[in-house]
Design an enzyme around this catalytic site. Sequence first.
Site, short mmCIF file in Angstrom:
data_model
loop_
_atom_site.label_atom_id
_atom_site.label_comp_id
_atom_site.label_asym_id
_atom_site.label_seq_id
_atom_site.Cartn_x
_atom_site.Cartn_y
_atom_site.Cartn_z
N ASP A 287 -22.93 -45.50 75.47
CA ASP A 287 -24.06 -44.56 75.46
C ASP A 287 -25.32 -45.38 75.12
O ASP A 287 -25.34 -46.10 74.13
CB ASP A 287 -23.80 -43.48 74.40
CG ASP A 287 -24.79 -42.34 74.47
OD1 ASP A 287 -24.34 -41.18 74.57
OD2 ASP A 287 -26.01 -42.59 74.41
N ASP B 31 -27.10 -41.68 80.89
CA ASP B 31 -27.07 -42.76 79.91
C ASP B 31 -25.70 -42.96 79.28
O ASP B 31 -25.60 -43.51 78.19
CB ASP B 31 -28.12 -42.52 78.81
CG ASP B 31 -27.62 -41.57 77.75
OD1 ASP B 31 -26.89 -40.63 78.09
OD2 ASP B 31 -27.96 -41.77 76.57
N GLU B 32 -24.64 -42.53 79.96
CA GLU B 32 -23.33 -42.76 79.35
C GLU B 32 -22.22 -42.83 80.38
O GLU B 32 -22.35 -42.31 81.49
CB GLU B 32 -23.02 -41.68 78.31
CG GLU B 32 -23.05 -40.28 78.82
CD GLU B 32 -22.94 -39.31 77.66
OE1 GLU B 32 -21.82 -38.93 77.31
OE2 GLU B 32 -23.99 -38.95 77.09
N1 DCP Z 1 -32.22 -35.53 77.21
C1 DCP Z 1 -33.09 -34.51 77.54
N2 DCP Z 1 -33.04 -33.31 76.87
C2 DCP Z 1 -32.12 -33.10 75.89
C3 DCP Z 1 -31.22 -34.13 75.55
C4 DCP Z 1 -31.29 -35.34 76.23
O1 DCP Z 1 -33.92 -34.69 78.43
N3 DCP Z 1 -32.10 -31.94 75.23
C5 DCP Z 1 -32.31 -36.81 77.95
C6 DCP Z 1 -33.18 -37.79 77.20
C7 DCP Z 1 -32.23 -38.78 76.61
C8 DCP Z 1 -31.06 -38.75 77.58
O2 DCP Z 1 -31.04 -37.43 78.11
O3 DCP Z 1 -32.80 -40.07 76.47
C9 DCP Z 1 -29.73 -39.06 76.91
O4 DCP Z 1 -29.40 -38.08 75.94
P1 DCP Z 1 -28.66 -38.44 74.57
O5 DCP Z 1 -28.17 -37.17 74.00
O6 DCP Z 1 -27.68 -39.53 74.76
O7 DCP Z 1 -29.83 -38.91 73.62
P2 DCP Z 1 -30.63 -40.26 73.50
O8 DCP Z 1 -30.11 -41.32 74.39
O9 DCP Z 1 -32.06 -39.94 73.67
O10 DCP Z 1 -30.40 -40.63 71.99
P3 DCP Z 1 -29.15 -41.28 71.25
O11 DCP Z 1 -29.63 -42.59 70.73
O12 DCP Z 1 -28.85 -40.32 70.15
O13 DCP Z 1 -28.04 -41.41 72.25
CA CA Z 2 -27.96 -41.95 74.42
CA CA Z 3 -25.80 -39.60 76.01
#
Ligand code: DCP
Ligand code: CA
Ligand code: CA
Length: 366
Positions: A9, A109-110
Amino acid sequence: MPRVIGHIDFDYFYAQVEEVEKPSLKARPVIVCVFSGRTEDSGVVSTANYKARAFGVHSGMPIVQAKKKLEGQNPEVIRMDHEKYEIISGRIMDDLGRMVDALEPTGIDEAFFDVTDSTGGDFDRARRSAESIKEVVMKNEHLTCSIGIGRSKVVAKLGSDMAKPGGLMVVSPDATESFLAPLDASRLYGVGPKTTSSLEEMGIRTVRELAKADPSELERRFGRKFGAYLVAAASGSDADPVVAGLEPTQFSRIVTLRRDTRDAKEVSEQLSEGMQYIHGKLSQSGKSFKTITVIGILTDLSTKTRSKTFETAVSDLSLIRGTVPTLFDELSRTIGREFKRAGVRVSGLENIEDQTSLSEFLRPAR
Ligand code: DCP
Ligand code: CA
Ligand code: CA
């Protein structure tokens, strides 16, 4: 031999991409936002870097509220650029695909991956593979990511969650039970708020309690399939395989240029093999495409693109070779710096077979 499953991730993905493009942002709170356009600030936070999260900002929060929390902190507010994140995600997935036995992307992203064969079931070797994956993502994209390794998808996913941000958690088969037991059942992959409250009604809060529950009772409550899944997940022995991404949605190739340049011809020449690769992928999978995009990563690491969409799907190599230099020529006129890396992507894929059957269908009956 135990299975060796991984989950990767990318950390605070959209915001981290923005930091890579503009490193001075690393020192400040960053929020990547989707503006709905009603009023100047209406919309929500898509994601935030950890500097912003420290002030209580999170995904899904209204922009107005996030700005309030970050008052006086000099936050950077950035408009979400999905296209850009897709391109970078695609590049990482391509790299990962070459490093594992099977890769199953489950979001931008995963991805889950399987390295059972290449590690011979050895979790120490799996740790080293995960470390080299992290190094490759850092070297090629300057991004940190979190990885979990375990004997099933549930364990791997929990591992990457716990390793965030930037870590690696390896849960060996022996350690699986004691790793899972104290966790809240709600942390298991696929266990949402509804399941959690049903479990609570049964007096089940932790994975340990779930593992001890009567399987037939679980199957009665949640149905045979999901009930059985819960039982398996609680012992970290869910059997779901890693299925390599079935339907590709795009093919792309990126190269680092021999020297920084703005010359469209020079760039296109170095992508010659890449175009052949893409054409090969199209033929192999029986696909044609509607959109072709050229990608330029500039010396400041920003990503710029230019696309052309055809009215009907095409697949000729000569067409790709003809279009790419023109698009790079157009792109190079709009940029203030030189290209450092360059790429080509085709998307809007269609099955050539479907087209044939469609034309057969349309052909008048004899
Ligand atoms: N995303 C979004 N709206 C949300 C959740 C996520 O647009 N409610 C998008 C933005 C993030 C991407 O999806 O960058 C990936 O979601 P993640 O839940 O993996 O969150 P992040 O990568 O941002 O943070 P983390 O470091 O916790 O994985
Ligand atoms: Ca992420
Ligand atoms: Ca994710």
